[in-house]
Design an enzyme around this catalytic site. Structure first.
Site, short mmCIF file in Angstrom:
data_model
loop_
_atom_site.label_atom_id
_atom_site.label_comp_id
_atom_site.label_asym_id
_atom_site.label_seq_id
_atom_site.Cartn_x
_atom_site.Cartn_y
_atom_site.Cartn_z
N ASP A 171 0.78 -1.12 -0.13
CA ASP A 171 0.09 -0.01 0.03
C ASP A 171 0.94 1.25 0.05
O ASP A 171 1.98 1.17 0.66
CB ASP A 171 -0.89 0.08 1.31
N HIS A 208 -5.37 5.06 6.54
CA HIS A 208 -4.65 5.55 5.52
C HIS A 208 -3.20 5.84 5.83
O HIS A 208 -2.38 6.94 5.64
CB HIS A 208 -5.25 7.19 5.41
#
Length: 596
Positions: A37, A179
């Protein structure tokens, strides 16, 4: 043509045979996945956005093998809303390594793994962008996108959407996405395992099955993968059969095994094919020397078996021809067969409606009689309505003599066989006159008739040129570097082969020609084969790289033939189809297709 028939075994294992990973499938439990990610300053690397964090988790068989995490100095200000979203500030990345140092470290960590990401085009796209920017070759990673996979598995009852946060709740992920790259990667690992667990119950156990999974492909359909096991990686024809060995469907491929396997994956989602696979009990493969031989054999087998699930080419005998008769007062006739009667033929037409359009175009130009039956040399009948309208020379009542009528017939024959100029000129003038009077619908009817005639005349002239040749031998160097050779006799494929490495090419061609099928000539534009077969052969002969080895006869088309008009009418027809008037409800609505 030499072929080898191969039938896939039923109820027997072929694990003892040597097969590639793609054929066996790679079990998911044995593969190492690198789930990655990224956090970035924006949504587009090409637009100048930079990477601010890379997080990755390496897993195999449900066990975590290692983790990778690094902040990345973007050498630019992080927008305030991005900093609030991710919690990554300018001060945090001030002393972090640049992407030039971070990317090689990540690639070393991920080497040899299957790359996994949620919305993979975004993350992988960023990584590939900076690899190109650094002049670094991109490893040949296989990539799994958990977002794409989830859209095939998760229903509205499971989650309102396929966002990572939603899926993490569905699968009770141990890490909540926030996030930050490593946390989101850990959550994605749990999502990946949750998806695998669900799909395992549906018979999905390998990477290949996971990559091609679709909910539109039933479990029963996927379980018939074994039907492809006995097929080779070579050109050929495949026949799906039911329990009674009746042929259900026939297809062709350059790689039999790979193509047949797609019927049991998401690559084949047609409802009709799903139904067919549900009935299939075996698959028979016929290995062919070349792709062209496979295409021709497919046509012949479809015509022979007329499989229920094939829509095209099942009834090649259902065609029509226009015939210019040979008699005292010749006429145009719509017929189903070509006879050895010295008449001239135009066609074949796949439908009677198309043939009638072409017939109308010719009758508009040449006032030959339209009545049926033969007339004596000295007719003594009465004129018809067409004669009174000036659309027939009316030989039946003696209004014309044999010489005048014969001159018109000669022009008509020349139009059919050599040049369509007379028809094109006459109908174009009529269309112009109608358009000037704003009678556009009538002009459109004439346009369609003319286009139909031009296509039919061009097709007939091209087919006739090929079928007149007793023999054509041609060769082409294929992508493999070997030469494929085809022997064509009167428009029919008589032999096909590939010159073996180290063989004498001239000797091989002589032997192939000597063993080729004997083909007899017959009247008509497609005497020895169906029009579809001859046209496939023509396309191959006209393809780049083909060399003519030997031609018996003259393979030529008339210089002023109908083919020179094709581009104009095909372009006009395509333009007409792309413009849909608001009142033509039967036509499909225009669809925008973005360029690729």
């Amino acid at each position: 043509m030499s072929t080898t028939a191969l039938r896939s075994p039923r109820g027997t294992s072929r694990w003892e045979a040597q097969r590639s990973f793609d054929e066996l499938g790679r079990p998911l439990r044995d593969l190492t996945f690198c789930v990655v990610d990224l956090e970035t300053t924006g949504g587009s690397a090409d637009g100048g956005s930079m990477i601010t964090e890379i997080g990755a988790v390496k897993v195999r068989g449900g066990e975590v093998l290692g983790e990778f995490q690094t902040l990345v100095n973007p050498h630019t200000e992080i927008p305030a809303f991005i900093a609030v979203l991710t919690g990554i500030s300018n001060s945090m990345v001030h002393d972090a390594p640049s992407i030039e140092a971070a990317l090689p470290a990540f690639l070393d960590f991920a080497a040899g793994c299957v790359l996994v990401a949620h919305n993979a085009p975004f993350d992988v796209g960023f990584l590939q962008h900076f690899a190109r920017q650094q002049g670094r070759p991109w490893p040949k990673f296989e990539v799994l996108d958990t977002a794409k996979l989830a859209r095939r598995v998760i229903t509205r009852d499971d989650a309102p959407n396929c966002k990572l946060s939603s899926l993490a709740k569905v699968f009770n992920a141990s890490t909540t996405p926030n996030h930050r790259a490593l946390s989101d990667a850990r959550a994605t690992v749990d999502v990946l395992h949750g998806l695998m667990e669900r799909l395992g119950g549906l018979g999905v156990h390998t990477l290949e099955e996971l990559q091609t999974f679709s909910s539109r492909v039933s479990t029963a359909q996927r379980r018939k993968r074994h039907l492809a096991e006995g097929l080779p990686h070579s050109p050929g024809v495949y026949l799906f059969r039911d329990e009674q060995s009746r042929v259900l469907y026939i297809g062709t491929s350059r790689d039999l095994r790979t193509r047949v396997r797609t019927y049991f994956t998401s690559s084949e989602t047609r409802t009709r094919m799903g139904e067919m696979v549900g009935l299939a009990a075996s698959v028979t493969g016929i290995e062919c020397a070349t792709p062209l031989e496979a295409e021709v054999r497919e046509l012949r087998l479809i015509a022979e078996h007329k499989p229920k699930y094939n829509r095209r080419s099942r009834f090649p005998e259902k065609v029509h021809f226009l015939k210019l008769t040979r008699e005292a007062w010749p006429r145009l006739s719509l017929v189903r067969k070509v006879l050895d009667d010295d008449a001239d033929y135009l066609g074949p037409f796949s439908s009677k409606k198309t043939a009638e359009k072409c017939l109308a175009a010719l009758h508009e130009t040449f006032p030959v009689r339209q009545c049926s039956g033969r007339l004596p040399l000295a007719p003594s009948g009465s004129s018809c309505a067409l004669a009174e309208m000036g659309r027939c020379l009316s030989p039946c009542d003696g209004s014309t003599d044999a010489s005048t009528y014969g001159a018109v017939v000669r022009q008509l024959r020349d139009t059919l066989l050599r040049s369509p100029h007379e028809v094109v000129e006459a109908i174009n003038q009529r269309m112009t006159a109608l358009a000037d009077r704003e009678r556009f619908e009538e002009a459109g009817v004439h346009r369609d008739r003319l286009a139909t005639f031009v296509r039919a005349a061009a097709r007939t002239q091209r087919l006739s040129a090929l079928t007149r040749c007793p023999e054509i031998v041609a060769a082409r160097r294929e992508d493999s570097g070997r030469w494929s050779v085809h022997v064509v006799r009167h428009g029919r494929l008589a032999a096909a082969g590939v010159i073996p490495p180290g063989a004498d090419a001239h000797q091989y061609v002589r032997e192939l020609t000597a063993s080729a099928e004997t083909v007899s000539d017959a009247p008509g534009p497609v005497p020895a084969a169906t029009a579809e077969e001859s046209e496939k052969i023509l396309r191959w002969l006209e393809s780049p790289g083909v060399r003519l080895v030997d031609v018996d006869g003259e393979w030529v088309c008339p210089l002023g033939g109908a083919a020179r008009h094709l581009a104009v009418y095909d372009a006009a027809n395509q333009s007409r189809l792309s413009l849909v008037p608001f009142d033509e409800h039967r036509l499909p609505s225009p669809v925008h297709r973005p360029t690729r």
